[in-house]
Design a protein around this motif. Structure first.
Motif, PDB file in Angstrom:
ATOM      1  N   ARG A  62       9.070 -44.007 -53.917  1.00  0.00           N
ATOM      2  CA  ARG A  62       8.559 -43.731 -55.263  1.00  0.00           C
ATOM      3  C   ARG A  62       7.766 -42.406 -55.265  1.00  0.00           C
ATOM      4  O   ARG A  62       7.928 -41.578 -56.162  1.00  0.00           O
ATOM      5  CB  ARG A  62       7.677 -44.882 -55.733  1.00  0.00           C
ATOM      6  CG  ARG A  62       6.968 -44.655 -57.063  1.00  0.00           C
ATOM      7  CD  ARG A  62       7.937 -44.535 -58.228  1.00  0.00           C
ATOM      8  NE  ARG A  62       7.255 -44.125 -59.464  1.00  0.00           N
ATOM      9  CZ  ARG A  62       7.861 -43.675 -60.550  1.00  0.00           C
ATOM     10  NH1 ARG A  62       9.181 -43.560 -60.571  1.00  0.00           N
ATOM     11  NH2 ARG A  62       7.189 -43.331 -61.618  1.00  0.00           N
ATOM     12  N   MET A  93      -4.655 -44.481 -57.365  1.00  0.00           N
ATOM     13  CA  MET A  93      -5.312 -44.923 -58.596  1.00  0.00           C
ATOM     14  C   MET A  93      -5.878 -46.335 -58.463  1.00  0.00           C
ATOM     15  O   MET A  93      -6.258 -46.935 -59.470  1.00  0.00           O
ATOM     16  CB  MET A  93      -4.328 -44.866 -59.757  1.00  0.00           C
ATOM     17  CG  MET A  93      -3.614 -43.542 -59.858  1.00  0.00           C
ATOM     18  SD  MET A  93      -4.049 -42.590 -61.293  1.00  0.00           S
ATOM     19  CE  MET A  93      -3.123 -43.339 -62.544  1.00  0.00           C
ATOM     20  N   ARG A 132      -2.209 -34.173 -57.154  1.00  0.00           N
ATOM     21  CA  ARG A 132      -2.787 -34.779 -58.361  1.00  0.00           C
ATOM     22  C   ARG A 132      -1.679 -35.237 -59.312  1.00  0.00           C
ATOM     23  O   ARG A 132      -1.703 -36.371 -59.802  1.00  0.00           O
ATOM     24  CB  ARG A 132      -3.702 -33.787 -59.082  1.00  0.00           C
ATOM     25  CG  ARG A 132      -4.251 -34.358 -60.390  1.00  0.00           C
ATOM     26  CD  ARG A 132      -5.199 -33.404 -61.101  1.00  0.00           C
ATOM     27  NE  ARG A 132      -5.704 -34.007 -62.331  1.00  0.00           N
ATOM     28  CZ  ARG A 132      -5.138 -33.852 -63.530  1.00  0.00           C
ATOM     29  NH1 ARG A 132      -4.060 -33.108 -63.652  1.00  0.00           N
ATOM     30  NH2 ARG A 132      -5.647 -34.433 -64.593  1.00  0.00           N
ATOM     31  N   THR A 133      -0.713 -34.371 -59.551  1.00  0.00           N
ATOM     32  CA  THR A 133       0.368 -34.758 -60.446  1.00  0.00           C
ATOM     33  C   THR A 133       1.155 -35.917 -59.843  1.00  0.00           C
ATOM     34  O   THR A 133       1.548 -36.851 -60.546  1.00  0.00           O
ATOM     35  CB  THR A 133       1.292 -33.556 -60.720  1.00  0.00           C
ATOM     36  OG1 THR A 133       0.484 -32.419 -61.021  1.00  0.00           O
ATOM     37  CG2 THR A 133       2.225 -33.815 -61.888  1.00  0.00           C
ATOM     38  N   LEU A 185      -0.709 -39.063 -60.552  1.00  0.00           N
ATOM     39  CA  LEU A 185      -0.632 -39.525 -61.935  1.00  0.00           C
ATOM     40  C   LEU A 185       0.747 -40.107 -62.248  1.00  0.00           C
ATOM     41  O   LEU A 185       0.879 -40.989 -63.092  1.00  0.00           O
ATOM     42  CB  LEU A 185      -0.946 -38.374 -62.893  1.00  0.00           C
ATOM     43  CG  LEU A 185      -2.383 -37.849 -62.813  1.00  0.00           C
ATOM     44  CD1 LEU A 185      -2.555 -36.586 -63.640  1.00  0.00           C
ATOM     45  CD2 LEU A 185      -3.364 -38.922 -63.272  1.00  0.00           C
ATOM     46  N   LEU A 186       1.765 -39.625 -61.556  1.00  0.00           N
ATOM     47  CA  LEU A 186       3.116 -40.120 -61.826  1.00  0.00           C
ATOM     48  C   LEU A 186       3.466 -41.363 -61.009  1.00  0.00           C
ATOM     49  O   LEU A 186       4.285 -42.176 -61.428  1.00  0.00           O
ATOM     50  CB  LEU A 186       4.139 -39.017 -61.532  1.00  0.00           C
ATOM     51  CG  LEU A 186       4.155 -37.842 -62.521  1.00  0.00           C
ATOM     52  CD1 LEU A 186       5.007 -36.702 -61.984  1.00  0.00           C
ATOM     53  CD2 LEU A 186       4.673 -38.294 -63.882  1.00  0.00           C
ATOM     54  N   ARG A 237      10.552 -35.099 -56.120  1.00  0.00           N
ATOM     55  CA  ARG A 237      11.919 -34.569 -56.162  1.00  0.00           C
ATOM     56  C   ARG A 237      12.507 -34.585 -57.562  1.00  0.00           C
ATOM     57  O   ARG A 237      13.099 -33.619 -58.005  1.00  0.00           O
ATOM     58  CB  ARG A 237      12.827 -35.390 -55.257  1.00  0.00           C
ATOM     59  CG  ARG A 237      12.529 -35.167 -53.805  1.00  0.00           C
ATOM     60  CD  ARG A 237      13.733 -35.547 -52.937  1.00  0.00           C
ATOM     61  NE  ARG A 237      13.358 -35.365 -51.546  1.00  0.00           N
ATOM     62  CZ  ARG A 237      13.237 -36.361 -50.679  1.00  0.00           C
ATOM     63  NH1 ARG A 237      13.489 -37.601 -51.048  1.00  0.00           N
ATOM     64  NH2 ARG A 237      12.887 -36.115 -49.440  1.00  0.00           N
ATOM     65  N   GLU A 238      12.337 -35.703 -58.266  1.00  0.00           N
ATOM     66  CA  GLU A 238      13.036 -35.870 -59.547  1.00  0.00           C
ATOM     67  C   GLU A 238      12.156 -35.579 -60.760  1.00  0.00           C
ATOM     68  O   GLU A 238      12.649 -35.152 -61.782  1.00  0.00           O
ATOM     69  CB  GLU A 238      13.588 -37.302 -59.677  1.00  0.00           C
ATOM     70  CG  GLU A 238      14.393 -37.776 -58.493  1.00  0.00           C
ATOM     71  CD  GLU A 238      15.622 -36.914 -58.229  1.00  0.00           C
ATOM     72  OE1 GLU A 238      16.184 -36.388 -59.204  1.00  0.00           O
ATOM     73  OE2 GLU A 238      15.990 -36.749 -57.052  1.00  0.00           O
ATOM     74  N   LEU A 239      10.872 -35.881 -60.639  1.00  0.00           N
ATOM     75  CA  LEU A 239      10.028 -35.724 -61.825  1.00  0.00           C
ATOM     76  C   LEU A 239       9.210 -34.436 -61.805  1.00  0.00           C
ATOM     77  O   LEU A 239       8.425 -34.177 -62.716  1.00  0.00           O
ATOM     78  CB  LEU A 239       9.118 -36.944 -62.005  1.00  0.00           C
ATOM     79  CG  LEU A 239       9.842 -38.237 -62.405  1.00  0.00           C
ATOM     80  CD1 LEU A 239       8.840 -39.372 -62.635  1.00  0.00           C
ATOM     81  CD2 LEU A 239      10.684 -38.038 -63.665  1.00  0.00           C
ATOM     82  N   GLY A 240       9.351 -33.646 -60.773  1.00  0.00           N
ATOM     83  CA  GLY A 240       8.773 -32.305 -60.815  1.00  0.00           C
ATOM     84  C   GLY A 240       7.310 -32.185 -60.428  1.00  0.00           C
ATOM     85  O   GLY A 240       6.696 -31.149 -60.674  1.00  0.00           O
ATOM     86  N   ALA A 241       6.721 -33.224 -59.792  1.00  0.00           N
ATOM     87  CA  ALA A 241       5.342 -33.074 -59.316  1.00  0.00           C
ATOM     88  C   ALA A 241       5.333 -32.027 -58.209  1.00  0.00           C
ATOM     89  O   ALA A 241       6.203 -32.033 -57.336  1.00  0.00           O
ATOM     90  CB  ALA A 241       4.804 -34.401 -58.791  1.00  0.00           C
ATOM     91  N   THR A 242       4.375 -31.112 -58.270  1.00  0.00           N
ATOM     92  CA  THR A 242       4.320 -30.076 -57.245  1.00  0.00           C
ATOM     93  C   THR A 242       3.038 -30.171 -56.422  1.00  0.00           C
ATOM     94  O   THR A 242       2.867 -29.450 -55.457  1.00  0.00           O
ATOM     95  CB  THR A 242       4.378 -28.683 -57.903  1.00  0.00           C
ATOM     96  OG1 THR A 242       3.474 -28.675 -59.024  1.00  0.00           O
ATOM     97  CG2 THR A 242       5.773 -28.360 -58.382  1.00  0.00           C
ATOM     98  N   ARG A 250       1.037 -43.457 -59.297  1.00  0.00           N
ATOM     99  CA  ARG A 250      -0.106 -44.352 -59.156  1.00  0.00           C
ATOM    100  C   ARG A 250      -0.685 -44.381 -57.748  1.00  0.00           C
ATOM    101  O   ARG A 250      -1.654 -45.110 -57.498  1.00  0.00           O
ATOM    102  CB  ARG A 250       0.197 -45.802 -59.613  1.00  0.00           C
ATOM    103  CG  ARG A 250       0.471 -45.934 -61.096  1.00  0.00           C
ATOM    104  CD  ARG A 250       0.214 -47.334 -61.597  1.00  0.00           C
ATOM    105  NE  ARG A 250      -1.164 -47.768 -61.371  1.00  0.00           N
ATOM    106  CZ  ARG A 250      -2.194 -47.381 -62.114  1.00  0.00           C
ATOM    107  NH1 ARG A 250      -2.022 -46.560 -63.103  1.00  0.00           N
ATOM    108  NH2 ARG A 250      -3.404 -47.819 -61.849  1.00  0.00           N
TER     109      ARG A 250
END
Ligand SMILES: Cc1cc2nc3c(=O)[nH]c(=O)nc-3n(C[C@H](O)[C@H](O)[C@H](O)COP(=O)(O)OP(=O)(O)OC[C@H]3O[C@@H](n4cnc5c(N)ncnc54)[C@H](O)[C@@H]3O)c2cc1C
Ligand code: FES
Lengths: 402, 591
Positions: B515, B539, B529-530, B533-534, B521-526, B536
């Motif tokens: 996950r 968190m 922190r991002t 948030l994507l 890879r797929e949702l673009g977090a670089t 969890r």
């Protein structure tokens, strides 16, 4: 350092995009997907990571309840419809139900402690109903059935079944990923420091370091920084940050079913005051935490999360849900709502800088308004007739006010 | 045995005075303390010091109580916590006591070697001091002890005794107030002074604050807000274990190295009968020696490093002969007990049904990668694993201190507060001491504590500080040694190769590795922190204190960037009940 997160897709490096969208927040992302679905070649740029601005600093409520009859409510109803359409598209491309963005139509419950306030709520609800909002009066005796943990002794409330929520960062990222599948290019960590212009006309963006991206249209989706971007085109746009703080509790079993808030919230939303205002907005999330919002303060981009604000929000939440007194606070965060003097977003091409299309100033409603804004911007870009009244939203309305 | 007992899942569990609920349950042979919200997986003690929140139990119908730090009491009814439970009705029962406001000159946060030394030095400099610490007893992690004091497991006992005497002496003449069981959740510098917000753990079912021996359930119904307004603050919040995931690391029986040591030092409980010790750093040897002395069978020590780092940096290593002698003593103990120490080995999996039964280890290449086909299973019922330590920076961050690489940096690439040689940060009146300024061990913590305590006292009096030249030299020497230690014990890249797609990365939120990789890879977090948030990751209850290093490194592994740049801001440094935020007496008026 610039990073390209483009994966797959046919559009491309080399070929000039039809449109450059500045800002990879939820609004920029919705514009990117809508424009891509309309067949345009899109490039999104952001100086931070995706959703690094307000879109990761707030809550994810899709509300009609907090908007009295007026242009913003019409826009919210328009946008809710487009969220359905967008979610169906995301479901199709991701294979996850509704795109996996935690979209839920759980309903909102506005409560009041005094009968006078209930009367005000009822009047507001009448106006909302006239525009197509479902609003159900709830007497004090029915409140416990709706929300078993609500404080006793409340005078009544109004239930809004259309209210929903989603997870804004997931939504932003998923919208951008879907746009990339249609060929959009997303470039994060590149700052726009200038706009390419011929006369007044905007023809593209200039990036830090000097690189340029030419495009016949530039969309200003820079959130609370949109005024600064507009200034690069020599136009004044009165968008100010309005800081908001959110509290996050420990994971709990489901205690709060809907989004529940106190009546004063609506007056705060519409307030022009710069001082601290807050009223409890309490909602559960799929992960079990409870979000408590939301303060409103006009203090510029001050990054602080004042202890006094944290205390105030906690107190108001406990007043509404006494059961939360024993819950632990794990985290707080804050964001800057992009605020305009008349509390309406700015959506439209700027007559003072043709080629520059604003999609900003959504204040505390950017999540709910994003899908509709994306649709309206795509219509502006393709010349299709607008699906909502853009009259009150045009940038020229601030002319002379500055 | 004094004959005291409580019940756990209906069974009677004996305990010794001062033992935690978790330690007593562990000693009785039980391992599952809670089951997770998502998969209902069993969890047991892990960090052992109240950080990870993996050991949440229900005590006398109040849930979310950390078994590892809750003192056992006669007659308690303890149950395994299944998933999330409703909060206790604190306001209704009046559990939250009235707030208290203290005013002082120097407030020291943390009662470990650095904080004790800072408090003693500040009082020696004439300052009035309030010493706040989360634990019942001073000593921190290094001198963590039970009600019977320090024992065979402890080192530098003379130094502790001297500091304890200094602290007690200052308290006796009213110059120092020691407040145990106070969790600081917030530090606010405001207009020339510093306001520290804490909550004090009160007695079990809402009674008074407990004394040394018992009472004071840290997460029980009761807590009350305590605010300290001071002219200066010394932040000496120490560090916690740095841990990294591997398949099965969430099985009860797998413990953080420091957690295993806390069981031993404070509660005289062995983490298991047959223990594997693994990870990297000299701490592993000290832990293994301690376990062996206390009667555990130590199956082996698997050290990822191979000593080449030390050999290359022989000069700064030999500058601190005491550390080398200590190291040699541990090695001798291990040799005497015929405990194998395997260099260039790493744990790649843990296996067992509901509790640890075996540990899989593999060899590492010179570059720290897994040697294919080298994996083998070792039978064990406990695994203590650690990759060094992570400074606890949240309060310093809240105070506005700059983070970066200070005099020493942890082996896992942890950041530290930037401060000068006397612990002075960029924020007026805010000082740091000990691991917060860089991981360096107890001797360095004491030196930096003395320097910071003296400097804070001078600041309060409005005079220039006059640091002792010998102290400054000692600080330099020990810092150089710490830097050598970190360089000699890097985290090998092989740990990533051991992960499977379903390996849990975030223990609190049960987020698997695939996950986390998906959102990059797929949702673009670089960035972490991002990604957090994507996905969890980070968190949950521990707010990323346990999974933070792994998330940082895994995101970097996918993006090809350098890890180590990310330190999550935590505006709430310790979970605090909403009820504790309500008391207006807790808000000092402007001075
Ligand atoms: C506490 C709080 C609670 C909220 N709750 C809700 C809610 O429940 N429901 C709701 O609908 N709304 C809510 N909102 C409002 C909502 O979050 C915002 O309206 C929305 O996120 C705005 O999105 P955006 O894309 O316009 O702006 P942003 O998300 O801020 O995106 C703007 C982006 O532009 C980039 N940028 C700016 N300048 C440049 C430049 N020169 N070059 C490159 N990039 C640039 C920034 O880096 C940023 O990423 C809340 C807000 C807050 C603060
Ligand atoms: S392990 Fe606690 S938040 Fe990730």
């Amino acid at each position: 350092m610039s990073t390209t997160t483009a994966v797959g897709g046919s559009s491309a490096w080399g070929r000039a995009p039809d449109v450059v969208i500045v800002g990879a927040g939820v609004v920029g992302a919705a514009c990117a997907l809508a424009a891509s679905r309309a067949g345009l070649a899109v490039t999104v740029v952001d100086r931070g990571p995706l959703a690094g601005g307000t879109s990761s600093g707030g809550e994810g409520n899709l509300l009609v309840s907090d908007k009295p009859a007026g242009p913003e409510l019409l826009l919210a109803l328009h946008s809710l419809g487009h969220w359905q359409d967008v979610a169906a598209h995301l479901e199709e491309v991701t294979g996850h139900p509704l795109g996996g963005i935690e979209l839920e139509h759980k309903g909102g419950l506005m409560v009041a402690s005094r009968p006078e306030t209930v009367a005000v709520l009822d009047r507001i609800a009448d106006g909302q109903r006239a525009l197509g909002v479902e609003a159900i009066q709830v007497g004090p005796e029915s409140l416990p059935d709706l929300e078993p943990h609500l404080a006793p002794g409340l005078a009544g409330g109004v239930l809004y079944p259309q209210d929903g929520q989603l997870q804004p960062v997931l939504a932003t990222a998923t919208l951008l990923a879907a746009a990339r599948r249609l060929g959009a290019v997303v470039r994060t960590e590149v700052e726009v420091t200038g706009l390419m212009r011929t006369g007044d006309r905007v023809r593209g963006v200039i990036l830090a370091g000097g690189a340029r991206i030419e495009a016949s249209r530039v969309v200003n989706a820079a959130g609370p920084w949109a005024g600064q971007l507009a200034a690069l085109a020599g136009v004044h746009l009165p968008i100010l940050p309005r800081r908001g703080v959110v509290l996050v509790t420990q994971p709990l079993p489901p205690l709060v079913r809907r989004k529940v808030y106190a009546a004063e919230y609506v007056s705060n939303v519409a307030s022009d005051s710069a001082g601290l205002e807050s009223s409890a907005v309490v909602e559960g999330t799929p992960s079990g935490t409870i979000l408590i919002g939301a303060s409103r303060e006009r203090v510029g981009f001050d990054p602080a999360i004042p202890t006094a604000v944290v205390r105030r929000l906690a107190a108001q939440a406990v007043e509404l849900f006494p059961v939360l007194a024993g819950a632990r606070l794990l985290r707080t965060y804050r964001g800057y709502r992009p605020y305009t003097p008349d509390h309406l977003p700015v959506i439209g091409e700027d007559p003072r800088a043709p080629g520059l299309i604003h999609a900003c100033g959504h204040e505390g409603a950017g999540i709910v308004l994003a899908a509709g804004t994306g649709q309206l911007v795509a219509e502006l870009l393709t010349g299709a007739p607008p699906s909502a009244d853009l009259g009150p939203l045009g940038p020229a309305r601030f002319e002379g006010a500055a | 045995m004094s004959g005291q007992s409580f019940t756990f899942e209906g069974r009677s569990v004996p305990f010794r005075p001062g033992q935690s609920v978790g330690a007593a349950v562990w000693a009785a042979g039980d391992r599952t303390l809670r089951t997770t919200r998502g998969e209902a997986d069993p969890r047991g003690l892990f960090c052992g010091i109240g950080i990870c929140h993996d050991c949440l139990v229900v005590i006398d119908d109040v849930g979310d109580q950390r078994a590892c730090i809750t003192p056992a009491e006669e007659g308690m009814v303890v149950r395994v916590q299944q998933g999330a439970v409703p909060p206790p009705a604190v306001a209704a029962a009046g559990h939250v006591g009235p707030g208290e406001l203290l005013t002082t000159e120097v407030v020291v946060i943390g009662g470990g070697p650095a904080g004790m030394a800072a408090a003693a030095a500040a009082t020696a400099g004439g300052a009035k001091v309030v010493l706040l610490d989360a634990e019942a007893r001073v000593g921190g992690q290094y001198w963590r002890h039970g009600p019977h004091g320090l024992g065979a497991q402890h080192h530098a006992v003379e130094a502790f005794t001297a500091l304890r005497t200094a602290v007690d002496g200052a308290a006796a003449i009213g110059l120092l107030t020691h407040r145990p069981r106070h969790r600081v959740w917030r530090v606010d510098p405001e207009g020339g002074r510093v306001v520290v917000h804490a909550v004090q753990a009160c007695g079990g079912a809402g009674g008074e604050a407990g004394g040394e021996a018992g009472g004071g359930r840290p997460d029980g119904g009761g807590e009350r807000p305590v605010t300290v307004a001071a002219t200066a603050v010394v932040i000496a919040t120490g560090a916690h274990d740095t841990v990294l995931p591997f398949p099965g690391w969430d099985l009860p029986g797998v413990l953080a190295a420091g957690g295993a040591q806390a069981l031993l030092k404070e509660h005289q409980v062995l983490p298991g009968r047959r223990v594997v010790v693994a990870g990297t750093g000299p701490f592993l040897l000290s832990l293994a020696a301690g376990l062996a002395q206390a009667g555990a069978e130590v199956a082996a020590v698997f050290e990822a490093g191979d000593g080449r780092g030390w050999a290359r940096r022989w000069r700064s290593a030999t500058a601190v002969p005491r550390a080398l002698i200590e190291g040699a003593q541990y090695a001798a103990t291990l040799a005497r007990q015929r405990i194998p120490v395997r260099a260039r080995h790493i744990v790649v999996a843990a296996r067992g049904r509901d509790r640890l039964e075996a540990v899989e280890v593999a060899r590492l290449t010179g570059e720290g990668r897994l040697v294919p086909g080298s994996a083998r299973w070792v039978r064990a019922d406990a695994l203590a694993v650690g990759w060094g330590f992570t400074p606890r920076l949240e309060l310093a961050q809240q105070a506005g201190c700059t983070l970066g690489v200070s005099h020493a940096i942890g082996p896992a690439g942890a950041a530290a507060v930037v401060a000068d040689a006397e612990g002075r940060t960029g924020v007026p009146g805010v000082y740091v001491a000990g691991e917060v300024g860089g991981i360096g061990g107890a001797p360095l913590a004491q030196v930096t504590g003395r320097l910071a305590g003296s400097a804070a006292a001078a600041w309060v009096r409005g005079v220039p500080s006059a640091p002792d030249g010998a102290e400054l030299a000692e600080r330099r020497r020990l810092s150089a040694f710490a830097a050598t230690m970190h360089a000699a014990h890097p985290v090998p890249p092989g740990w990533v190769e051991a992960l499977t797609p379903s390996t849990i990365v975030c223990r609190c939120e049960e987020v698997p590795a695939d996950r986390l990789r998906h959102v990059v890879r797929e949702l673009g977090a670089t960035d972490p922190r991002t990604a957090k948030l994507l996905s969890r990751c980070g968190m949950g209850w521990c707010q990323g204190r346990v999974c933070g290093t792994a998330v940082d490194r895994l995101v970097a592994d996918v993006t090809g960037r350098r890890p180590g740049g990310f330190v999550d801001a935590r505006p709430v440094a310790a979970p605090v009940r909403l009820a504790s935020l309500l008391d207006p007496a807790d808000t000092p008026r402007p001075s």
